[in-house]
Design a protein around this motif. Structure first.
Motif, PDB file in Angstrom:
ATOM      1  N   ALA A 299      26.888  49.836  27.869  1.00  0.00           N
ATOM      2  CA  ALA A 299      26.272  49.461  26.590  1.00  0.00           C
ATOM      3  C   ALA A 299      27.191  49.713  25.403  1.00  0.00           C
ATOM      4  O   ALA A 299      26.953  49.187  24.309  1.00  0.00           O
ATOM      5  N   ARG A 300      28.246  50.491  25.603  1.00  0.00           N
ATOM      6  CA  ARG A 300      29.180  50.749  24.493  1.00  0.00           C
ATOM      7  C   ARG A 300      30.038  49.537  24.178  1.00  0.00           C
ATOM      8  O   ARG A 300      30.585  49.430  23.077  1.00  0.00           O
ATOM      9  N   LEU A 301      30.153  48.623  25.136  1.00  0.00           N
ATOM     10  CA  LEU A 301      30.958  47.417  24.912  1.00  0.00           C
ATOM     11  C   LEU A 301      30.140  46.382  24.160  1.00  0.00           C
ATOM     12  O   LEU A 301      28.952  46.192  24.427  1.00  0.00           O
ATOM     13  N   PRO A 302      30.764  45.684  23.237  1.00  0.00           N
ATOM     14  CA  PRO A 302      30.054  44.622  22.509  1.00  0.00           C
ATOM     15  C   PRO A 302      29.617  43.503  23.469  1.00  0.00           C
ATOM     16  O   PRO A 302      30.270  43.246  24.494  1.00  0.00           O
ATOM     17  N   ASP A 303      28.520  42.851  23.141  1.00  0.00           N
ATOM     18  CA  ASP A 303      27.999  41.773  23.982  1.00  0.00           C
ATOM     19  C   ASP A 303      29.032  40.687  24.282  1.00  0.00           C
ATOM     20  O   ASP A 303      29.115  40.228  25.424  1.00  0.00           O
ATOM     21  N   PRO A 304      29.829  40.242  23.287  1.00  0.00           N
ATOM     22  CA  PRO A 304      30.837  39.216  23.610  1.00  0.00           C
ATOM     23  C   PRO A 304      31.850  39.683  24.660  1.00  0.00           C
ATOM     24  O   PRO A 304      32.293  38.897  25.497  1.00  0.00           O
ATOM     25  N   VAL A 305      32.206  40.953  24.640  1.00  0.00           N
ATOM     26  CA  VAL A 305      33.159  41.487  25.630  1.00  0.00           C
ATOM     27  C   VAL A 305      32.502  41.495  27.003  1.00  0.00           C
ATOM     28  O   VAL A 305      33.121  41.107  28.005  1.00  0.00           O
ATOM     29  N   ARG A 306      31.245  41.917  27.072  1.00  0.00           N
ATOM     30  CA  ARG A 306      30.550  41.927  28.360  1.00  0.00           C
ATOM     31  C   ARG A 306      30.377  40.509  28.894  1.00  0.00           C
ATOM     32  O   ARG A 306      30.524  40.269  30.100  1.00  0.00           O
ATOM     33  N   ALA A 307      30.118  39.552  28.018  1.00  0.00           N
ATOM     34  CA  ALA A 307      30.011  38.152  28.452  1.00  0.00           C
ATOM     35  C   ALA A 307      31.349  37.657  28.996  1.00  0.00           C
ATOM     36  O   ALA A 307      31.399  36.954  30.010  1.00  0.00           O
ATOM     37  N   MET A 308      32.427  38.053  28.328  1.00  0.00           N
ATOM     38  CA  MET A 308      33.757  37.668  28.798  1.00  0.00           C
ATOM     39  C   MET A 308      34.028  38.273  30.179  1.00  0.00           C
ATOM     40  O   MET A 308      34.571  37.616  31.059  1.00  0.00           O
TER      41      MET A 308
END
Length: 76
Positions: free
Chosen positions: A48-57
């Motif tokens: 959850a510490r990673l931004p949503d765009p990074v997790r999507a990538m």
């Protein structure tokens, strides 16, 4: 002349075998590295510490690496 041709053919054959061995080793290294990264991806994707765009990538990367691993496996 025949002796020279034989030597060239033998050298070419040795080079082809060497190339095949090196290519095989590269496939193994790539597969192992990709396997480790793929193994870590679920944890990274859930972080959850990673931004949503990074997790999507990372989700896209996982799909692409899985496809590459399938292609590599089909080469063996």
């Amino acid at each position: 002349m025949a002796q020279h041709t034989f030597r060239l053919a033998r050298a070419a054959h040795g080079t082809a075998e060497s190339h095949a061995r090196v290519a095989g080793r590269i496939r193994v290294v790539i597969a192992r590295s990709a396997d480790r990264f793929l193994g870590a991806l679920p944890t990274l994707i859930e972080d959850a510490r990673l931004p949503d765009p990074v997790r999507a990538m990372l989700l896209e990367v996982r799909e692409q690496l899985s496809a590459v691993n399938l292609r590599l496996a089909s080469c063996d």
